[in-house]
Design an enzyme around this catalytic site. Structure first.
Site, short mmCIF file in Angstrom:
data_model
loop_
_atom_site.label_atom_id
_atom_site.label_comp_id
_atom_site.label_asym_id
_atom_site.label_seq_id
_atom_site.Cartn_x
_atom_site.Cartn_y
_atom_site.Cartn_z
N TYR A 1 -9.83 15.55 -9.76
CA TYR A 1 -9.19 14.77 -10.82
C TYR A 1 -8.17 15.62 -11.56
O TYR A 1 -7.07 15.16 -11.88
CB TYR A 1 -10.25 14.25 -11.80
CG TYR A 1 -9.68 13.30 -12.83
CD1 TYR A 1 -9.50 11.96 -12.53
CD2 TYR A 1 -9.33 13.74 -14.11
CE1 TYR A 1 -8.98 11.08 -13.47
CE2 TYR A 1 -8.81 12.88 -15.05
CZ TYR A 1 -8.64 11.54 -14.72
OH TYR A 1 -8.10 10.69 -15.66
N ASP B 1 0.87 -1.16 0.00
CA ASP B 1 0.00 0.00 0.00
C ASP B 1 0.91 1.22 0.00
O ASP B 1 1.58 1.50 0.99
CB ASP B 1 -0.90 -0.02 1.23
CG ASP B 1 -1.91 1.12 1.23
OD1 ASP B 1 -1.68 2.14 0.55
OD2 ASP B 1 -2.93 1.01 1.94
N LYS C 1 -4.20 14.59 -11.75
CA LYS C 1 -3.55 14.24 -13.00
C LYS C 1 -2.57 15.29 -13.49
O LYS C 1 -1.73 15.02 -14.36
CB LYS C 1 -4.61 13.93 -14.07
CG LYS C 1 -5.43 12.69 -13.74
CD LYS C 1 -4.53 11.49 -13.45
CE LYS C 1 -5.31 10.26 -13.04
NZ LYS C 1 -4.43 9.10 -12.74
#
Length: 324
Positions: free
Chosen positions: A195, A96, A199
Protein backbone atom coordinates in the site's frame (compact mmCIF):
# COMPACT_ATOMS: atom_id res chain seq x y z
CA UNK A 1 -6.47 7.27 4.02
CA UNK A 2 -7.04 3.55 4.49
CA UNK A 3 -9.57 1.93 6.77
CA UNK A 4 -7.26 2.60 9.67
CA UNK A 5 -7.02 6.19 8.56
CA UNK A 6 -9.27 6.42 5.47
CA UNK A 7 -9.90 4.93 2.06
CA UNK A 8 -8.70 7.45 -0.48
CA UNK A 9 -10.39 6.45 -3.64
CA UNK A 10 -13.68 4.71 -2.85
CA UNK A 11 -16.18 7.31 -1.69
CA UNK A 12 -19.76 8.43 -1.75
CA UNK A 13 -20.98 11.22 -3.97
CA UNK A 14 -23.75 13.46 -2.70
CA UNK A 15 -27.06 12.64 -4.33
CA UNK A 16 -27.49 16.10 -5.83
CA UNK A 17 -24.74 17.42 -8.12
CA UNK A 18 -23.15 20.73 -7.19
CA UNK A 19 -24.52 23.69 -9.16
CA UNK A 20 -22.67 24.61 -12.30
CA UNK A 21 -20.28 27.53 -11.66
CA UNK A 22 -21.19 30.78 -13.38
CA UNK A 23 -19.77 30.92 -16.88
CA UNK A 24 -18.83 27.25 -17.01
CA UNK A 25 -15.08 27.77 -16.69
CA UNK A 26 -14.35 24.43 -18.34
CA UNK A 27 -16.79 24.76 -21.23
CA UNK A 28 -15.13 23.38 -24.35
CA UNK A 29 -12.65 21.36 -22.32
CA UNK A 30 -12.41 17.57 -22.44
CA UNK A 31 -11.56 15.41 -19.44
CA UNK A 32 -10.86 11.73 -18.92
CA UNK A 33 -11.46 10.48 -15.39
CA UNK A 34 -9.96 7.00 -15.19
CA UNK A 35 -11.63 5.22 -12.31
CA UNK A 36 -14.88 7.19 -12.15
CA UNK A 37 -17.23 4.44 -11.01
CA UNK A 38 -17.56 5.69 -7.46
CA UNK A 39 -16.06 7.82 -4.75
CA UNK A 40 -13.49 10.50 -5.40
CA UNK A 41 -13.33 9.62 -9.09
CA UNK A 42 -17.07 9.96 -9.53
CA UNK A 43 -17.18 13.22 -7.60
CA UNK A 44 -14.31 14.68 -9.64
CA UNK A 45 -16.07 13.72 -12.86
CA UNK A 46 -19.33 15.32 -11.70
CA UNK A 47 -17.67 18.54 -10.56
CA UNK A 48 -15.72 18.84 -13.81
CA UNK A 49 -19.07 18.45 -15.55
CA UNK A 50 -20.58 21.11 -13.31
CA UNK A 51 -17.85 23.45 -14.58
CA UNK A 52 -18.95 22.70 -18.16
CA UNK A 53 -16.48 20.01 -19.25
CA UNK A 54 -17.11 17.01 -21.44
CA UNK A 55 -16.09 14.07 -19.24
CA UNK A 56 -15.24 10.53 -20.28
CA UNK A 57 -15.92 8.36 -17.23
CA UNK A 58 -14.21 4.98 -17.22
CA UNK A 59 -14.18 1.94 -15.00
CA UNK A 60 -14.96 -1.75 -14.96
CA UNK A 61 -18.42 -1.82 -13.39
CA UNK A 62 -21.33 -1.20 -15.74
CA UNK A 63 -25.03 -1.95 -15.62
CA UNK A 64 -24.33 -5.31 -17.21
CA UNK A 65 -20.99 -6.25 -15.65
CA UNK A 66 -19.46 -5.94 -12.18
CA UNK A 67 -15.76 -5.72 -11.33
CA UNK A 68 -13.99 -7.88 -8.76
CA UNK A 69 -15.04 -5.38 -6.07
CA UNK A 70 -18.59 -6.69 -6.37
CA UNK A 71 -20.42 -3.37 -5.99
CA UNK A 72 -23.11 -3.41 -8.71
CA UNK A 73 -24.90 -0.39 -7.24
CA UNK A 74 -22.29 2.06 -8.64
CA UNK A 75 -21.72 2.14 -12.39
CA UNK A 76 -19.94 4.33 -14.91
CA UNK A 77 -23.23 4.89 -16.73
CA UNK A 78 -24.65 6.45 -13.58
CA UNK A 79 -21.56 8.62 -13.23
CA UNK A 80 -21.95 9.86 -16.81
CA UNK A 81 -25.61 10.69 -16.13
CA UNK A 82 -24.62 12.67 -13.03
CA UNK A 83 -22.05 14.58 -15.08
CA UNK A 84 -24.69 15.52 -17.64
CA UNK A 85 -27.20 16.45 -14.95
CA UNK A 86 -24.58 18.73 -13.40
CA UNK A 87 -24.26 20.71 -16.64
CA UNK A 88 -21.52 18.97 -18.58
CA UNK A 89 -21.55 16.07 -21.00
CA UNK A 90 -20.90 12.67 -19.49
CA UNK A 91 -19.72 9.77 -21.63
CA UNK A 92 -19.32 6.32 -20.08
CA UNK A 93 -16.69 4.02 -21.61
CA UNK A 94 -16.09 0.62 -19.96
CA UNK A 95 -12.32 0.29 -19.66
CA UNK A 96 -9.91 -1.99 -17.83
CA UNK A 97 -6.86 0.26 -17.45
CA UNK A 98 -4.58 -2.74 -17.01
CA UNK A 99 -5.16 -3.61 -20.67
CA UNK A 100 -3.14 -1.27 -22.94
CA UNK A 101 -5.20 -2.09 -26.03
CA UNK A 102 -8.41 -1.11 -24.24
CA UNK A 103 -6.84 2.17 -23.17
CA UNK A 104 -5.61 2.78 -26.72
CA UNK A 105 -9.16 2.25 -27.98
CA UNK A 106 -10.44 4.69 -25.36
CA UNK A 107 -7.94 7.41 -26.24
CA UNK A 108 -8.51 6.89 -29.97
CA UNK A 109 -12.22 7.38 -29.38
CA UNK A 110 -11.64 10.63 -27.48
CA UNK A 111 -9.38 11.83 -30.28
CA UNK A 112 -11.91 10.85 -32.92
CA UNK A 113 -14.88 12.44 -31.13
CA UNK A 114 -13.24 15.49 -29.56
CA UNK A 115 -9.84 16.01 -31.17
CA UNK A 116 -8.33 16.97 -27.84
CA UNK A 117 -7.84 16.03 -24.19
CA UNK A 118 -7.34 18.80 -21.63
CA UNK A 119 -7.57 17.02 -18.28
CA UNK A 120 -6.48 13.50 -17.37
CA UNK A 121 -7.40 12.26 -13.90
CA UNK A 122 -5.76 8.98 -12.83
CA UNK A 123 -7.96 7.71 -10.01
CA UNK A 124 -7.85 3.96 -10.69
CA UNK A 125 -7.51 1.92 -7.49
CA UNK A 126 -9.73 -0.85 -6.11
CA UNK A 127 -7.04 -2.37 -3.89
CA UNK A 128 -8.64 -1.94 -0.47
CA UNK A 129 -9.86 -5.57 -0.25
CA UNK A 130 -6.24 -6.67 -0.67
CA UNK A 131 -4.94 -4.80 2.37
CA UNK A 132 -3.36 -6.76 5.22
CA UNK A 133 -2.69 -4.33 8.03
CA UNK A 134 -0.29 -5.20 10.84
CA UNK A 135 1.29 -7.82 8.57
CA UNK A 136 4.98 -7.81 7.68
CA UNK A 137 5.87 -7.65 4.00
CA UNK A 138 7.18 -11.20 3.89
CA UNK A 139 3.98 -12.50 5.50
CA UNK A 140 1.72 -10.86 2.89
CA UNK A 141 0.68 -13.12 0.05
CA UNK A 142 2.88 -12.08 -2.86
CA UNK A 143 0.11 -12.23 -5.46
CA UNK A 144 -2.12 -10.00 -3.33
CA UNK A 145 0.67 -7.46 -2.98
CA UNK A 146 1.55 -7.44 -6.66
CA UNK A 147 -2.12 -7.12 -7.58
CA UNK A 148 -2.27 -4.00 -5.43
CA UNK A 149 0.65 -2.52 -7.36
CA UNK A 150 -1.03 -3.47 -10.64
CA UNK A 151 -4.22 -1.67 -9.64
CA UNK A 152 -2.67 1.42 -8.11
CA UNK A 153 0.52 1.94 -10.13
CA UNK A 154 0.54 0.01 -13.38
CA UNK A 155 -2.90 1.32 -14.38
CA UNK A 156 -1.72 4.90 -13.91
CA UNK A 157 1.43 4.29 -15.94
CA UNK A 158 -0.43 2.63 -18.80
CA UNK A 159 -3.05 5.36 -18.95
CA UNK A 160 -0.53 8.20 -18.81
CA UNK A 161 1.72 6.64 -21.43
CA UNK A 162 -1.14 6.30 -23.90
CA UNK A 163 -3.17 9.44 -23.10
CA UNK A 164 -0.47 12.07 -22.60
CA UNK A 165 0.35 12.44 -26.32
CA UNK A 166 -3.23 13.63 -26.83
CA UNK A 167 -3.15 15.79 -23.69
CA UNK A 168 -0.08 17.73 -24.84
CA UNK A 169 -1.46 18.40 -28.32
CA UNK A 170 -2.88 21.67 -26.99
CA UNK A 171 -1.11 23.87 -24.40
CA UNK A 172 -2.36 24.01 -20.84
CA UNK A 173 -3.10 20.32 -20.30
CA UNK A 174 -3.41 19.03 -16.75
CA UNK A 175 -2.61 15.58 -15.33
CA UNK A 176 -4.10 14.85 -11.90
CA UNK A 177 -2.80 11.88 -9.93
CA UNK A 178 -5.21 10.89 -7.16
CA UNK A 179 -3.60 9.12 -4.22
CA UNK A 180 -3.77 8.81 -0.44
CA UNK A 181 -1.56 11.31 1.35
CA UNK A 182 0.76 14.14 0.39
CA UNK A 183 4.52 13.99 0.02
CA UNK A 184 4.78 15.29 3.58
CA UNK A 185 2.35 12.86 5.19
CA UNK A 186 3.60 9.87 3.23
CA UNK A 187 7.10 10.15 4.62
CA UNK A 188 5.66 8.15 7.50
CA UNK A 189 5.09 4.39 7.51
CA UNK A 190 1.80 3.55 5.77
CA UNK A 191 1.29 0.26 7.63
CA UNK A 192 1.48 -2.04 4.62
CA UNK A 193 4.50 -2.41 2.31
CA UNK A 194 2.52 -2.69 -0.92
CA UNK A 195 0.00 0.00 0.00
CA UNK A 196 2.85 2.35 0.84
CA UNK A 197 4.39 1.80 -2.58
CA UNK A 198 1.04 2.07 -4.36
CA UNK A 199 0.20 5.41 -2.75
CA UNK A 200 3.66 6.95 -2.95
CA UNK A 201 4.12 6.11 -6.63
CA UNK A 202 1.50 8.64 -7.86
CA UNK A 203 3.28 11.36 -5.91
CA UNK A 204 6.50 10.60 -7.76
CA UNK A 205 4.62 10.34 -11.06
CA UNK A 206 3.24 13.84 -10.60
CA UNK A 207 6.67 15.22 -9.74
CA UNK A 208 8.51 13.46 -12.58
CA UNK A 209 5.86 13.99 -15.22
CA UNK A 210 5.49 17.58 -14.04
CA UNK A 211 9.07 18.21 -15.12
CA UNK A 212 8.47 16.64 -18.51
CA UNK A 213 5.07 18.27 -19.06
CA UNK A 214 6.45 21.68 -18.11
CA UNK A 215 8.57 21.56 -21.25
CA UNK A 216 5.46 21.39 -23.44
CA UNK A 217 3.22 23.83 -21.58
CA UNK A 218 1.34 21.32 -19.44
CA UNK A 219 1.43 20.38 -15.77
CA UNK A 220 0.89 17.53 -13.31
CA UNK A 221 -0.40 17.59 -9.74
CA UNK A 222 -1.06 14.89 -7.15
CA UNK A 223 -4.15 15.29 -4.98
CA UNK A 224 -5.50 13.44 -1.97
CA UNK A 225 -8.71 13.52 0.02
CA UNK A 226 -8.58 13.52 3.78
CA UNK A 227 -10.69 11.00 5.68
CA UNK A 228 -13.08 10.06 2.91
CA UNK A 229 -16.58 8.84 3.78
CA UNK A 230 -16.57 6.02 1.29
CA UNK A 231 -19.37 3.63 0.46
CA UNK A 232 -17.21 0.99 2.09
CA UNK A 233 -16.76 2.97 5.28
CA UNK A 234 -20.41 3.95 5.49
CA UNK A 235 -21.41 0.33 4.93
CA UNK A 236 -19.03 -0.84 7.66
CA UNK A 237 -20.57 1.66 10.07
CA UNK A 238 -24.13 0.94 8.92
CA UNK A 239 -24.53 4.62 8.13
CA UNK A 240 -25.52 6.82 5.20
CA UNK A 241 -24.35 10.23 4.09
CA UNK A 242 -27.31 11.71 5.97
CA UNK A 243 -26.54 9.87 9.22
CA UNK A 244 -22.73 9.82 9.14
CA UNK A 245 -22.41 11.91 12.31
CA UNK A 246 -23.82 8.98 14.30
CA UNK A 247 -20.42 7.35 13.79
CA UNK A 248 -18.48 10.04 15.65
CA UNK A 249 -16.59 8.41 18.50
CA UNK A 250 -16.53 4.99 16.84
CA UNK A 251 -13.57 5.72 14.57
CA UNK A 252 -10.68 8.11 15.16
CA UNK A 253 -10.86 11.23 12.97
CA UNK A 254 -14.38 10.34 11.78
CA UNK A 255 -15.56 13.75 12.98
CA UNK A 256 -13.17 15.29 10.44
CA UNK A 257 -14.29 13.06 7.59
CA UNK A 258 -15.36 14.51 4.25
CA UNK A 259 -17.62 13.61 1.36
CA UNK A 260 -16.09 13.00 -2.09
CA UNK A 261 -17.68 16.26 -3.24
CA UNK A 262 -14.98 18.13 -1.33
CA UNK A 263 -12.07 16.80 -3.40
CA UNK A 264 -14.20 16.94 -6.55
CA UNK A 265 -14.75 20.65 -6.09
CA UNK A 266 -11.07 21.16 -5.39
CA UNK A 267 -9.97 19.42 -8.58
CA UNK A 268 -12.53 21.32 -10.67
CA UNK A 269 -11.29 24.62 -9.21
CA UNK A 270 -7.69 23.60 -9.88
CA UNK A 271 -8.49 22.69 -13.48
CA UNK A 272 -10.29 26.03 -13.93
CA UNK A 273 -7.38 28.06 -12.52
CA UNK A 274 -5.49 29.84 -15.31
CA UNK A 275 -2.45 29.83 -13.01
CA UNK A 276 -2.65 26.13 -12.15
CA UNK A 277 0.88 25.59 -13.42
CA UNK A 278 2.14 27.10 -10.14
CA UNK A 279 1.21 23.77 -8.54
CA UNK A 280 3.13 21.74 -11.11
CA UNK A 281 4.85 18.70 -9.60
CA UNK A 282 3.40 19.21 -6.13
CA UNK A 283 0.88 17.36 -3.98
CA UNK A 284 -2.23 19.00 -2.56
CA UNK A 285 -4.80 17.74 -0.10
CA UNK A 286 -8.50 18.57 -0.18
CA UNK A 287 -8.23 20.94 2.77
CA UNK A 288 -5.46 22.93 1.08
CA UNK A 289 -7.45 23.11 -2.15
CA UNK A 290 -10.48 24.32 -0.19
CA UNK A 291 -8.50 27.10 1.46
CA UNK A 292 -6.82 28.16 -1.76
CA UNK A 293 -10.03 28.31 -3.78
CA UNK A 294 -12.55 29.27 -1.09
CA UNK A 295 -14.44 25.97 -1.22
CA UNK A 296 -16.47 23.94 1.24
CA UNK A 297 -17.72 20.39 1.44
CA UNK A 298 -21.32 19.63 0.49
CA UNK A 299 -22.49 20.46 4.03
CA UNK A 300 -20.73 23.84 4.08
CA UNK A 301 -17.88 22.68 6.33
CA UNK A 302 -14.15 22.79 5.56
CA UNK A 303 -12.56 19.66 7.12
CA UNK A 304 -8.77 19.41 7.32
CA UNK A 305 -7.80 16.07 8.82
CA UNK A 306 -4.23 16.26 7.49
CA UNK A 307 -3.75 19.62 9.25
CA UNK A 308 -5.18 18.17 12.44
CA UNK A 309 -2.81 15.21 12.27
CA UNK A 310 0.16 17.53 11.65
CA UNK A 311 -0.76 19.49 14.77
CA UNK A 312 -0.99 16.25 16.78
CA UNK A 313 2.35 15.05 15.46
CA UNK A 314 3.94 18.34 16.51
CA UNK A 315 2.90 17.59 20.08
CA UNK A 316 -0.15 19.79 20.25
CA UNK A 317 -3.68 19.08 21.44
CA UNK A 318 -5.69 20.55 18.56
CA UNK A 319 -9.41 21.16 18.78
CA UNK A 320 -11.53 19.47 16.15
CA UNK A 321 -13.56 22.66 15.88
CA UNK A 322 -10.53 24.45 14.44
CA UNK A 323 -10.16 21.89 11.67
CA UNK A 324 -13.73 21.69 10.44
Amino acid sequence: MTKKHTAADDGRTASAPAPRPAGGQLAGRVALVAGATRGAGRAIAVELGAAGATVYATGRTTRTRTSELGRPTETIEETAELVTAAGGEGIAVPTDHLLPDRVRDLVARIDREQGRLDILVNDVWGGNPLLDFDTRMWDVDLERGLRMLDLGVRTHIITSSIALPLLVRHPGGLLVEVTDGTEESNRDFRENFYYDLAKNAPLRMARILGEELRQVGASAVAVTPGFLRSEEMLDIFGLTEDTWRDGIGRERYWELSESPVYLGRGVAALASDPRRDRWNGTSLDSGRLAREYGLTDADGSRPDVWGYMRAEKAGGSPSVDNYR
